[in-house]
Design a protein around this motif. Structure first.
Motif, PDB file in Angstrom:
ATOM      1  N   ALA A 174       0.812  -1.219   0.000  1.00 52.75           N
ATOM      2  CA  ALA A 174       0.000   0.000   0.000  1.00 52.75           C
ATOM      3  C   ALA A 174       0.842   1.265   0.000  1.00 52.75           C
ATOM      4  N   SER A 175       2.165   1.126   0.111  1.00 50.77           N
ATOM      5  CA  SER A 175       2.982   2.324   0.279  1.00 50.77           C
ATOM      6  C   SER A 175       4.420   2.091  -0.176  1.00 50.77           C
ATOM      7  N   GLY A 176       5.119   3.169  -0.446  1.00 46.82           N
ATOM      8  CA  GLY A 176       6.566   3.151  -0.636  1.00 46.82           C
ATOM      9  C   GLY A 176       7.072   2.090  -1.603  1.00 46.82           C
ATOM     10  N   ALA A 177       8.091   1.371  -1.190  1.00 50.09           N
ATOM     11  CA  ALA A 177       8.752   0.385  -2.057  1.00 50.09           C
ATOM     12  C   ALA A 177       7.767  -0.667  -2.561  1.00 50.09           C
ATOM     13  N   GLY A 178       6.863  -1.119  -1.694  1.00 48.53           N
ATOM     14  CA  GLY A 178       5.903  -2.166  -2.074  1.00 48.53           C
ATOM     15  C   GLY A 178       4.963  -1.694  -3.171  1.00 48.53           C
TER      16      GLY A 178
ATOM     17  N   GLY B 229      -0.934  -6.590   0.024  1.00 41.22           N
ATOM     18  CA  GLY B 229      -1.387  -6.804   1.403  1.00 41.22           C
ATOM     19  C   GLY B 229      -0.827  -5.732   2.302  1.00 41.22           C
ATOM     20  N   ASP B 230      -1.668  -5.192   3.159  1.00 45.84           N
ATOM     21  CA  ASP B 230      -1.187  -4.166   4.086  1.00 45.84           C
ATOM     22  C   ASP B 230      -2.141  -4.101   5.280  1.00 45.84           C
ATOM     23  N   VAL B 231      -1.606  -3.607   6.380  1.00 42.49           N
ATOM     24  CA  VAL B 231      -2.407  -3.528   7.609  1.00 42.49           C
ATOM     25  C   VAL B 231      -3.296  -2.279   7.614  1.00 42.49           C
ATOM     26  N   ARG B 232      -2.981  -1.302   6.749  1.00 43.05           N
ATOM     27  CA  ARG B 232      -3.715  -0.028   6.771  1.00 43.05           C
ATOM     28  C   ARG B 232      -4.724   0.019   5.618  1.00 43.05           C
ATOM     29  N   GLU B 233      -6.010  -0.032   6.008  1.00 40.19           N
ATOM     30  CA  GLU B 233      -7.080  -0.134   5.009  1.00 40.19           C
ATOM     31  C   GLU B 233      -7.167   1.114   4.118  1.00 40.19           C
TER      32      GLU B 233
ATOM     33  N   PRO C 216      17.282  -3.438  16.520  1.00 39.05           N
ATOM     34  CA  PRO C 216      16.256  -4.444  16.160  1.00 39.05           C
ATOM     35  C   PRO C 216      16.088  -4.539  14.642  1.00 39.05           C
ATOM     36  N   TYR C 217      16.225  -3.408  13.971  1.00 38.17           N
ATOM     37  CA  TYR C 217      16.078  -3.362  12.507  1.00 38.17           C
ATOM     38  C   TYR C 217      17.232  -4.104  11.836  1.00 38.17           C
ATOM     39  N   CYS C 218      18.471  -3.749  12.210  1.00 36.91           N
ATOM     40  CA  CYS C 218      19.638  -4.381  11.560  1.00 36.91           C
ATOM     41  C   CYS C 218      19.653  -5.880  11.839  1.00 36.91           C
TER      42      CYS C 218
ATOM     43  N   SER D 228      17.083  -7.770  12.366  1.00 34.27           N
ATOM     44  CA  SER D 228      16.021  -8.372  11.537  1.00 34.27           C
ATOM     45  C   SER D 228      16.493  -8.548  10.101  1.00 34.27           C
ATOM     46  N   LYS D 229      17.097  -7.491   9.569  1.00 35.37           N
ATOM     47  CA  LYS D 229      17.460  -7.525   8.149  1.00 35.37           C
ATOM     48  C   LYS D 229      18.610  -8.500   7.904  1.00 35.37           C
ATOM     49  N   ALA D 230      19.548  -8.598   8.864  1.00 34.31           N
ATOM     50  CA  ALA D 230      20.622  -9.598   8.729  1.00 34.31           C
ATOM     51  C   ALA D 230      20.000 -10.993   8.702  1.00 34.31           C
TER      52      ALA D 230
ATOM     53  N   ASN E 276      18.372   3.868   0.784  1.00 33.74           N
ATOM     54  CA  ASN E 276      17.406   4.906   1.182  1.00 33.74           C
ATOM     55  C   ASN E 276      16.308   5.002   0.116  1.00 33.74           C
ATOM     56  N   ILE E 277      15.061   4.938   0.561  1.00 35.60           N
ATOM     57  CA  ILE E 277      13.927   4.944  -0.375  1.00 35.60           C
ATOM     58  C   ILE E 277      13.037   6.148  -0.064  1.00 35.60           C
ATOM     59  N   ASN E 278      12.544   6.770  -1.100  1.00 33.74           N
ATOM     60  CA  ASN E 278      11.589   7.865  -0.914  1.00 33.74           C
ATOM     61  C   ASN E 278      10.215   7.260  -0.597  1.00 33.74           C
ATOM     62  N   SER E 279      10.024   6.943   0.667  1.00 33.25           N
ATOM     63  CA  SER E 279       8.824   6.206   1.092  1.00 33.25           C
ATOM     64  C   SER E 279       8.222   6.878   2.325  1.00 33.25           C
ATOM     65  N   ASN E 280       7.297   6.175   2.954  1.00 36.07           N
ATOM     66  CA  ASN E 280       6.635   6.748   4.140  1.00 36.07           C
ATOM     67  C   ASN E 280       7.093   6.106   5.444  1.00 36.07           C
TER      68      ASN E 280
HETATM   69  P1  NAI Z   1       6.488   2.380   3.916  1.00 35.09           P
HETATM   70  O1  NAI Z   1       6.128   2.757   5.310  1.00 35.09           O
HETATM   71  O2  NAI Z   1       6.247   3.387   2.865  1.00 35.09           O
HETATM   72  O3  NAI Z   1       5.774   1.011   3.531  1.00 35.09           O
HETATM   73  C1  NAI Z   1       5.749  -0.082   4.414  1.00 35.09           C
HETATM   74  C2  NAI Z   1       4.340  -0.658   4.489  1.00 35.09           C
HETATM   75  O4  NAI Z   1       4.355  -1.810   5.376  1.00 35.09           O
HETATM   76  C3  NAI Z   1       3.301   0.319   5.061  1.00 35.09           C
HETATM   77  O5  NAI Z   1       2.259   0.551   4.145  1.00 35.09           O
HETATM   78  C4  NAI Z   1       2.805  -0.374   6.326  1.00 35.09           C
HETATM   79  O6  NAI Z   1       1.435  -0.137   6.607  1.00 35.09           O
HETATM   80  C5  NAI Z   1       3.081  -1.841   6.030  1.00 35.09           C
HETATM   81  N1  NAI Z   1       3.097  -2.641   7.260  1.00 35.09           N
HETATM   82  C6  NAI Z   1       3.754  -2.364   8.405  1.00 35.09           C
HETATM   83  N2  NAI Z   1       3.464  -3.289   9.344  1.00 35.09           N
HETATM   84  C7  NAI Z   1       2.620  -4.186   8.771  1.00 35.09           C
HETATM   85  C8  NAI Z   1       1.973  -5.363   9.231  1.00 35.09           C
HETATM   86  N3  NAI Z   1       2.116  -5.816  10.476  1.00 35.09           N
HETATM   87  N4  NAI Z   1       1.164  -6.018   8.383  1.00 35.09           N
HETATM   88  C9  NAI Z   1       0.967  -5.558   7.106  1.00 35.09           C
HETATM   89  N5  NAI Z   1       1.558  -4.451   6.625  1.00 35.09           N
HETATM   90  C10 NAI Z   1       2.375  -3.772   7.444  1.00 35.09           C
HETATM   91  O7  NAI Z   1       8.039   1.994   3.983  1.00 35.09           O
HETATM   92  P2  NAI Z   1       9.099   1.515   2.880  1.00 35.09           P
HETATM   93  O8  NAI Z   1      10.298   2.301   3.104  1.00 35.09           O
HETATM   94  O9  NAI Z   1       8.499   1.458   1.551  1.00 35.09           O
HETATM   95  O10 NAI Z   1       9.422   0.052   3.416  1.00 35.09           O
HETATM   96  C11 NAI Z   1       9.421  -1.083   2.595  1.00 35.09           C
HETATM   97  C12 NAI Z   1      10.618  -1.954   2.950  1.00 35.09           C
HETATM   98  O11 NAI Z   1      11.816  -1.299   2.548  1.00 35.09           O
HETATM   99  C13 NAI Z   1      10.761  -2.253   4.426  1.00 35.09           C
HETATM  100  O12 NAI Z   1      11.015  -3.622   4.610  1.00 35.09           O
HETATM  101  C14 NAI Z   1      11.954  -1.429   4.827  1.00 35.09           C
HETATM  102  O13 NAI Z   1      12.635  -1.970   5.914  1.00 35.09           O
HETATM  103  C15 NAI Z   1      12.779  -1.463   3.566  1.00 35.09           C
HETATM  104  N6  NAI Z   1      13.781  -0.419   3.441  1.00 35.09           N
HETATM  105  C16 NAI Z   1      13.418   0.904   3.503  1.00 35.09           C
HETATM  106  C17 NAI Z   1      14.373   1.883   3.342  1.00 35.09           C
HETATM  107  C18 NAI Z   1      14.013   3.336   3.339  1.00 35.09           C
HETATM  108  O14 NAI Z   1      14.914   4.171   3.265  1.00 35.09           O
HETATM  109  N7  NAI Z   1      12.728   3.703   3.387  1.00 35.09           N
HETATM  110  C19 NAI Z   1      15.797   1.555   3.135  1.00 35.09           C
HETATM  111  C20 NAI Z   1      16.057   0.128   3.088  1.00 35.09           C
HETATM  112  C21 NAI Z   1      15.081  -0.796   3.230  1.00 35.09           C
END
Ligand code: NAI
Length: 345
Positions: free
Chosen positions: A15-19, A36-40, A162-164, A166-168, A195-199
């Motif tokens: 629903a957001s960002g990279a996904g 799939g996302d937790v936020r409707e 906790p993040y590092c 998890s990712k490792a 780094n991703i231009n995300s939320n």
């Molecule tokens: P984002 O916040 O834009 O998107 C992440 C999505 O995951 C959100 O829509 C959120 O609602 C959903 N989510 C969180 N908990 C959940 C749950 N329990 N069940 C279902 N959905 C859930 O963030 P972004 O940055 O797009 O994150 C995507 C991936 O990229 C993450 O795994 C993050 O760790 C990874 N990442 C992000 C970086 C960054 O700079 N933003 C850099 C490197 C990796």
């Protein structure tokens, strides 16, 4: 995997960002897209964005799911089969959260939340989806598993432990799956962006009510600082394209958005530190002295444009990481924790 057209993709965190970027890229390839996302509300916005991007409405399936809840994640897998007629051929786990603060300030809630979403939910997904994918597709048609990890997988971070961790863990898991899936004619890819231009800077706003007891200092201001850094990150659609290219070329690890030499230097450095522990005490002391000297020079290079040392011994942040007006530096401890070094508060 090279043939995407007419197949099914599921993107967690879609629903957001990279996904969402990945959903757009693979939807444009002619795949049926389940997100799939937790936020409707975010799911509904993403559905509209996907339609505006040119993905046919009938090929979009938004699913509300909490990935940390195995029953909810199983129901999500059932829904995909019910609507699209089978499990995904391409399964991408991208949902993630992050929170920053000194590791010694962390609470159980900090670890449970971040590792719950970033590592254990990935385990949930693999255990729920992979058997279904093998049964449906092994030796018949291409299928693939991918996860969005992070550059954080390759090193420790004392303010994002906790993040590092998890990712490792995610990277290591994916190396195992890449090997395990080969005999079935499939494979795995782990994407490690910087780094991703995300939320993700807003993730704290959606922290579940039962995991809110954090040891970190979190405020609107710290989230604003994070947002300003992520705003400089790679575009999610561009990142999705890079992942697609990685999957097409059967790459197990995909390292985007850094100069290759930056990655190579970081990874060589990590390995050298591990290798140094095979040296004797005196040899290692000499090795450490030389390395510290090199690092000092590198850091000087990194910080030289970022402003003067103000004499407090604290250097300012690298260019682009400064705290904007009205924001507050992230990565500090909650102020009331009395065992925390004051410089970490
Ligand atoms: P984002 O916040 O834009 O998107 C992440 C999505 O995951 C959100 O829509 C959120 O609602 C959903 N989510 C969180 N908990 C959940 C749950 N329990 N069940 C279902 N959905 C859930 O963030 P972004 O940055 O797009 O994150 C995507 C991936 O990229 C993450 O795994 C993050 O760790 C990874 N990442 C992000 C970086 C960054 O700079 N933003 C850099 C490197 C990796």
């Amino acid at each position: 995997m090279r043939d995407f057209k007419g197949k099914i993709v599921f993107v967690s965190g879609g629903a957001s960002g990279a996904g969402l970027g990945q959903a757009k890229v693979f939807g444009r390839e002619g795949m049926k897209v389940a997100i799939g996302d937790v936020r409707e509300d975010a799911l509904e916005n993403a559905r509209k964005e996907l339609i505006a991007f040119g993905i046919p409405e009938k090929d979009i399936l938004p699913i509300k799911v909490d990935l940390t809840d195995r029953a909810s994640y199983t129901a999500c897998a059932d829904k995909i089969e019910e609507v699209f007629g089978g499990p995904p051929h391409l399964f991408i786990q991208t949902a993630g959260v992050n929170s920053f603060g000194p590791v010694e300030a962390s609470t159980f809630d900090d670890f449970d939340w971040v590792m719950g979403v970033d590592l254990f939910a990935v385990v949930n997904g693999l255990l729920i989806f992979v058997p279904r994918m093998i049964k449906a597709y092994a030796h018949k048609t291409e299928f693939w598993v991918a996860t969005t990890s992070s550059g954080g997988a390759f090193g420790a971070g004392s303010t994002c432990a906790p993040y590092c961790a998890s990712k490792a863990g995610v990277n290591n898991l994916m190396y195992s799956y890449a090997e395990a899936l080969k005999p079935y004619g499939a494979g795995a890819t782990v994407l490690c962006p910087a780094n991703i231009n995300s939320n993700i800077g807003n993730a704290e706003k959606f922290r579940p009510a039962n995991l809110k007891n954090t040891g970190y200092h979190v405020s609107e201001g710290t989230m604003a600082h994070l947002r300003s850094i992520h705003a400089q990150g790679i575009d999610p659609v561009e990142l999705g394209e890079i992942l697609k290219e990685g999957i097409e070329n059967e790459r197990i690890i995909v390292l985007p958005d850094h100069h290759p030499e930056t990655w190579a230097q970081q990874l060589r450095g990590n390995n050298e530190v591990i290798e140094s522990y095979t040296l004797t005490g005196a040899e290692r002391a000499e090795w450490t002295r030389k390395r510290d000297e090199e690092r000092r020079k590198q850091m000087e290079g990194l910080f030289k444009d970022a402003g003067e040392d103000d004499g407090s011994g604290k250097r300012s942040l690298p260019k682009g990481w400064e705290v904007p007006d009205g924001a507050e530096a992230f990565g500090h401890a909650r102020h009331d924790l009395d065992w925390i070094d004051p410089t970490r508060k």
